[in-house]
Design a protein around this motif. Structure first.
Motif, PDB file in Angstrom:
ATOM      1  N   VAL A  24       0.861  -1.164   0.000  1.00 44.81           N
ATOM      2  CA  VAL A  24       0.000   0.000   0.000  1.00 44.81           C
ATOM      3  C   VAL A  24       0.906   1.224   0.000  1.00 44.81           C
ATOM      4  N   ARG A  25       0.612   2.147  -0.885  1.00 40.34           N
ATOM      5  CA  ARG A  25       1.449   3.330  -1.075  1.00 40.34           C
ATOM      6  C   ARG A  25       0.613   4.574  -0.828  1.00 40.34           C
ATOM      7  N   LEU A  26       1.089   5.429   0.075  1.00 45.39           N
ATOM      8  CA  LEU A  26       0.381   6.645   0.433  1.00 45.39           C
ATOM      9  C   LEU A  26       1.184   7.857  -0.021  1.00 45.39           C
ATOM     10  N   ALA A  27       0.500   8.789  -0.668  1.00 47.71           N
ATOM     11  CA  ALA A  27       1.152  10.008  -1.142  1.00 47.71           C
ATOM     12  C   ALA A  27       1.487  10.892   0.051  1.00 47.71           C
ATOM     13  N   ARG A  28       2.767  11.260   0.179  1.00 46.41           N
ATOM     14  CA  ARG A  28       3.201  12.091   1.308  1.00 46.41           C
ATOM     15  C   ARG A  28       2.992  13.569   1.026  1.00 46.41           C
ATOM     16  N   GLY A  29       2.970  13.936  -0.228  1.00 49.12           N
ATOM     17  CA  GLY A  29       2.741  15.318  -0.579  1.00 49.12           C
ATOM     18  C   GLY A  29       1.646  15.420  -1.613  1.00 49.12           C
ATOM     19  N   GLY A  30       1.025  16.575  -1.732  1.00 45.34           N
ATOM     20  CA  GLY A  30      -0.027  16.723  -2.709  1.00 45.34           C
ATOM     21  C   GLY A  30      -1.335  16.131  -2.223  1.00 45.34           C
TER      22      GLY A  30
END
Length: 749
Positions: free
Chosen positions: A109-115
């Motif tokens: 699972v990949r979570l966007a740290r910015g934006g």
């Protein structure tokens, strides 16, 4: 539950807050903890208001990743909670400038740290599903009720299955599904068995870990997403990687529990008194004698509700006016080599002597003012046993133990769906969360009594209601269907949907429950019922003994009962697979053929185990249309072949039905057709179908494992016990085992 009015607007009175971005990411005990404000943080002034989501990402076992969305954390936790297994899993956490990633097995699972906010689930670098801008949310409806919502994207062409025993279309796309137990028959969107788990043919499934009401909008409110929501401050869901549908079920049942292995005798034919019919021991004996005289093998006799006195359900006492000698009667039935089942439910009528006893002991469910909760819907003044109390469970179990001591073998655990909300549970459970979960505690209590007194290998119930995890307590049946072809078809859809929800064993009332079937319908349903996991003759106001319809019904019942008993070496190994791997005995075609797009929507046929295709006949005339996947398939009953992939139209008499063997299969066929519980390996016949040179097939039968190999024009078989080998030239029909082994006959297709 729908919150929006089309693409741009919310429904009147609805407000929404969505995670906008990641503020920070922390690690704790191998998990990620993220704080996500619901407005972009552009200045310190944006840090003054909420809401703020707390998001926890963790993994209970390889290839399973859970995500918990939380708003307020100040409430006291109230049960119940699903009982989930965990295993040692070393989830890996990594970061780059743009993402935080947790990986478990082949799933990440990949979570966007910015934006903008984005959560994406991937396997081997391929995106499975994702939640993005305005997908997750805190939703308040017009009444002010607080819901947590998530939406997961459906990629193009993805089909959704499962969500319990649902009687509408097998593919759930376009449907609204509320996970809420109801006693609504088999003809509507209501269901007895509600499971907040769906499986896709895109490599993943999703389990929503909330025992209360969960509302699913499956490609309905937003046609490119599966939406689920619950009225709660915290919501956890698990994405379960496959990649195949079978792999998804294996992992889901490893998480929520796998079915016990029912005893072999339970796979034989069950005969019931039916529901409101009049019967006594003489009637029961006449049925059993009639079955024996007509050479109809019978394994279990079931006594439905009126074994007890009217208005006393349940007091667990035989009606003395009708059954003055229950111990003697049960002994006489046992002398006929029959098992005995009796009907029970978790309700206690006011007239039952157990009402005052249970009330005095505090074992009955109470209202907030301390009075016993009662109503007149099913039995006058009935109450519910409070299974959240260990003492109440022991009390209830003690009543069942007395029946087991008399000679009863198993119980039909009916009802358990109409559970009220205006109550106080003994352990402080939340009434909304307990509504669905009640059936789990009820059936577990009964199953544990059987396991304790009959042994691990003998415990079996015949249950109607269920939720996630209830698959551990088989068998389940489809409930109150009508005596029509339409209801026969809706029952099959329900059973296949339940199988795609982690349940290994399923049955239905042969001939339909409500009404009396025509002779033609009864005969068609007999074939379907005896090519199901478990087989029971049961109705409401009319008997289901075959000779009540016509003499041909007797022939059909005999033919398909004996066929099923001969197939027990194959069926019981399929049952072992359900027990060890969580794969159902009756399988939707998509489960066996996920790469064949022709199988995605098939709901009027199924695979009975991995190698037998069954297409029930839904007409008096016998016309049936079914789909055959790739390869040359063989009709088990006639030896004729059909080559797919293609649609087939056939007409079948009452002694026939489409029953096809998969190419490359070896089917073990037993030596007996009079009972299901025999030594399946002794005298077994292995029937090989379409093996090509070089093919090798392993065939387990009980404690013996056979290996069949085609070498040129010769089939060779070996077995583990006793060590022996046989060979067969092409064109030869069979070869006997060497003297003294007594185990094997080998047939070539």
């Amino acid at each position: 539950m729908k919150f929006t009015d089309g693409y741009w607007l919310l429904r009147e009175g609805v407000t929404a807050s969505h995670p906008a971005q990641v503020l920070d990411v922390n690690e704790s005990d191998g998990a990620l903890e993220i704080h996500a404000p619901t407005r972009p943080v552009r200045s310190r002034g944006d840090l003054m208001t909420g809401p703020v989501f707390t998001v926890r990402v963790h993994s209970p076992m390889p290839d399973v990743i859970g995500l918990t969305l939380t708003h307020f954390t100040g409430g006291e936790p109230r049960g119940p909670e699903f009982e989930l297994a965990t295993s040692d899993t070393a989830a890996e956490i990594s970061y780059d400038d743009e993402h935080a990633t947790l990986t478990s097995g082949d799933l990440s699972v990949r979570l966007a740290r910015g934006g903008p906010w984005e959560v994406e689930f991937l396997a081997h670098g391929r995106s499975l599903t994702r939640s993005g801008h305005k997908n997750a949310g805190i939703m308040r409806d017009a009444t002010g009720a607080h819901h947590l919502r998530e939406q997961l994207v459906l990629t193009v062409g993805t089909s959704v299955y499962g969500l319990g025993e649902r009687f509408g279309p097998l593919v759930k796309n376009g449907q609204v599904v509320d996970i809420w137990q109801a006693d609504g028959g088999t003809c509507s969107e209501q269901a007895y068995k509600n499971v907040p788990f769906y499986l896709t043919d895109a490599g993943y499934g999703v389990f929503v870990d909330h025992p209360g009401q969960v509302s699913f909008e499956v490609a309905s409110e937003v046609v490119s997403r599966v939406q689920f929501s619950a009225e709660t401050q915290e919501l956890t869901y698990y994405v379960i990687h496959g990649p195949t549908p079978k792999d998804i079920l294996r992992r889901y049942t490893a998480l929520t529990g796998r079915p016990a292995l029912p005893p072999a005798w339970s796979f034989g034919l069950w005969l019931s008194t039916s529901f409101t019919t009049s019967y006594d021991e003489e009637t029961v004996t006449s049925f059993i004698d009639g079955m024996r005289e007509r050479e109809l093998p019978l394994s279990v006799f079931h006594f439905d509700c009126f074994w007890m006195r009217e208005y006393h359900w349940c007091d667990f006492r035989w009606d003395p006016r009708v059954f003055p000698d229950p111990e003697g009667m049960l002994a006489r039935l046992k002398a006929r080599d029959l098992r005995v089942s009796v009907w029970i439910n978790p309700y206690i009528a006011q007239r039952s002597p157990l009402f005052d006893e249970g009330k005095g002991l505090g074992h009955l469910l109470r209202r907030p003012d301390g009075s016993v909760w009662q109503w007149d819907m099913w039995q006058p003044g009935m109450a519910l046993v409070d299974f959240t109390s260990p003492a109440a469970r022991d009390w209830y179990a003690g009543k069942l133990e007395a029946l087991l001591a008399q000679g009863v073998d198993c119980f039909k655990t009916d009802f358990g769906e109409r559970v009220p909300l205006d109550v106080v549970w003994s352990d402080g459970s939340d009434p909304e969360r307990m509504h669905n979960y009640y059936t789990y505690l009820y059936n577990r209590t009964v199953f544990e009594v059987l396991r304790k007194h009959r042994g691990e290998q003998e415990a079996v119930v015949f249950a109607r209601s269920a939720t996630a995890g209830s698959q551990q307590f088989p068998v389940h049946w489809g409930g109150d269907c009508e005596a029509t072809y339409e209801s026969m078809a809706e029952s099959l859809r329900g059973g296949l949907s339940l199988g795609l929800s982690g349940f290994g064993f399923w049955s239905h009332d042969i001939g339909g429950f409500e009404g009396t079937p025509t002779p033609a319908l009864f005969k068609r349903w007999l074939a379907f019922g005896l090519l199901s996991s478990h087989s029971r003759l049961h109705g409401s106001s009319s008997y289901r003994v075959p000779w009540q319809f016509d003499e041909e019904s007797v022939d059909v019942a005999r033919h398909f009962t004996r066929l099923k008993l001969r197939l027990m070496p194959y069926l019981y190994e399929t049952a072992r697979t359900a027990h060890t791997e969580g794969l159902p005995v009756m399988r939707a075609m998509v489960l066996e053929f996920p790469d064949d797009p022709g199988c995605a929507h098939l709901e009027r046929q199924y695979m009975l185990g991995p190698d037998l295709l069954v297409a029930p006949v839904f007409s008096d005339e016998g016309d049936v249309t079914y789909y055959v996947p790739e390869g040359t398939w063989t009709h088990l009953l006639t030896g004729e072949t059909v080559t797919g992939p293609r649609w087939v139209r056939e007409r079948h008499g009452f002694l026939s039905a489409p029953l096809l063997v998969r190419p490359g299969a070896v089917i073990p066929v037993g030596a007996r057709d009079d009972r299901p519980d025999y030594d399946h390996a002794d005298g077994v016949t292995l029937r090989a179908y379409g093996l090509r040179p070089g093919d090798e097939v392993t065939v387990p039968v009980g404690d013996v494992t056979f290996t069949v190999v085609r070498e040129g024009n010769t089939l060779r078989a070996t077995c583990t016990a006793p060590a022996a080998a046989w060979s067969l030239a092409a064109g030869t029909r069979e070869i006997q085992a060497p003297p003294g082994t007594g185990l094997l006959t080998l047939e070539l297709d």
